[in-house]
Design an enzyme around this catalytic site. Structure first.
Site, mmCIF file in Angstrom:
data_model
loop_
_atom_site.group_PDB
_atom_site.id
_atom_site.type_symbol
_atom_site.label_atom_id
_atom_site.label_comp_id
_atom_site.label_asym_id
_atom_site.label_seq_id
_atom_site.Cartn_x
_atom_site.Cartn_y
_atom_site.Cartn_z
ATOM 1 N N SER A 19 51.739 34.441 38.923
ATOM 2 C CA SER A 19 49.567 34.280 38.861
ATOM 3 C C SER A 19 49.271 33.804 37.909
ATOM 4 C CB SER A 19 49.071 35.572 38.034
ATOM 5 O OG SER A 19 49.614 37.174 39.125
ATOM 6 N N ARG A 71 54.152 45.576 47.423
ATOM 7 C CA ARG A 71 52.911 45.322 45.657
ATOM 8 C C ARG A 71 52.989 46.942 45.773
ATOM 9 N NH1 ARG A 71 47.237 46.331 43.894
ATOM 10 N NH2 ARG A 71 46.988 45.907 42.012
ATOM 11 N N LYS A 127 42.565 46.208 42.781
ATOM 12 C CA LYS A 127 43.427 45.569 42.410
ATOM 13 C C LYS A 127 42.065 46.081 40.506
ATOM 14 C CE LYS A 127 44.949 42.419 39.288
ATOM 15 N NZ LYS A 127 46.266 43.225 38.140
HETATM 16 N N1 LIG Z 1 50.416 40.185 43.334
HETATM 17 C C1 LIG Z 1 49.630 38.821 43.248
HETATM 18 N N2 LIG Z 1 49.809 38.378 44.422
HETATM 19 C C2 LIG Z 1 49.922 37.321 43.932
HETATM 20 C C3 LIG Z 1 49.684 36.005 45.491
HETATM 21 F F1 LIG Z 1 50.119 34.372 44.813
HETATM 22 F F2 LIG Z 1 50.917 35.730 45.805
HETATM 23 F F3 LIG Z 1 48.913 36.264 46.365
HETATM 24 N N3 LIG Z 1 48.632 36.715 43.188
HETATM 25 C C4 LIG Z 1 48.090 37.482 42.224
HETATM 26 C C5 LIG Z 1 48.646 39.028 42.187
HETATM 27 C C6 LIG Z 1 48.631 39.379 41.381
HETATM 28 O O1 LIG Z 1 49.190 39.642 40.138
HETATM 29 P P1 LIG Z 1 48.984 40.777 38.822
HETATM 30 O O2 LIG Z 1 48.370 39.658 38.339
HETATM 31 O O3 LIG Z 1 50.187 40.444 38.241
HETATM 32 O O4 LIG Z 1 48.749 42.162 39.082
HETATM 33 P P2 LIG Z 1 49.652 42.587 39.820
HETATM 34 O O5 LIG Z 1 51.034 43.428 39.320
HETATM 35 O O6 LIG Z 1 48.335 44.190 39.670
HETATM 36 O O7 LIG Z 1 48.946 42.497 41.583
#
Ligand SMILES: Nc1nc(C(F)(F)F)ncc1COP(=O)(O)OP(=O)(O)O
Ligand SMILES: [Mg+2]
Length: 217
Positions: free
Chosen positions: A113, A41, A142
């Protein structure tokens, strides 16, 4: 490839999340410690881009492959396709899940998500292999996280879609993990719980111990 909840700690990290430690060393320690999935990420202040990001992603992929752990790329669908990653994770504000499923093909893992039963239904319809739900607790990882939601929506989605793997995320640590396991998740996702741990293998074991405890309903 299907989402496997065998080793249910899902580690998420970017090149800037490992403090003073080399992120690849942290990733290797987490792989040795038994994480089930790794998500790259790469976002926020100082995030790598271009060839530096490609190089880092390939190095993460090489480590994950040597431990047989799927590499998921967050947000960056084209990078995932370029390096033939094992999957992609997208949020409600990222590319549309149905289009991403079309772009990556049916063999890759697609995580979405979601924050409600309705969003979980749409994600499942679009071909999601798992859904990420949170933040369960407060998180510093985040910047634009929603307010902590607890496990209520997770329980609602687990009841509505018993065969849709759910990954809980947001502020999870060994002290509160059992509560998340008890809510019916297939996995728990962590960033700082691992990147800030001195003993990474011990921390992963502590997070999983919560799972055994949580299974003792
Ligand atoms: N990155 C993530 N991974 C998971 C996982 F299920 F893999 F644990 N759940 C939720 C997120 C959050 O995803 P998102 O809402 O796009 O925000 P960001 O891109 O800032 O992470
Ligand atoms: Mg995203």
């Amino acid at each position: 490839m299907k989402f496997s909840d065998k080793a249910a700690v899902y580690f998420i990290m970017g090149s800037k999340n490992s403090g003073t430690r080399n992120p690849l060393k942290v990733l290797e320690a987490a792989l040795k410690g038994g994480i089930g999935h790794f998500q790259l990420r790469e976002k926020g202040e100082g995030a790598l881009t271009g060839s530096a990001l490609l190089e880092f992603a390939l190095a993460c992929q090489q480590l994950c492959r040597s431990y047989g752990v799927p590499l998921i790329i967050n947000d960056l669908v084209e990078l995932a396709c370029q390096i033939d990653a094992d999957g992609v994770h997208i949020g409600q504000d990222d590319a549309e899940a149905g289009q991403v499923r079309q772009r990556i093909g049916k063999e890759k893992l697609l995580g979405v998500s979601v924050h409600s039963v309705k969003e979980a239904h749409l994600a499942a319809e679009a071909g999601a292999d798992y859904v990420g739900m949170g933040p369960v607790f407060g998180t510093a990882s985040k910047a634009d996280a929603k307010k902590p939601a607890g496990v209520q929506e997770i329980q609602a989605v687990a009841t509505a879609f018993p065969f849709l793997p759910i990954v809980g995320i947001g502020g999870i640590n060994p002290e509160n993990a059992a509560q998340v396991w008890r809510s019916g998740v297939a996995g728990i996702a962590v960033i700082s719980s691992i990147t800030e741990a001195h003993d990474i293998a011990g921390q992963i074991a502590a997070l999983q111990a919560g799972r055994i405890e949580g299974d003792r309903k």
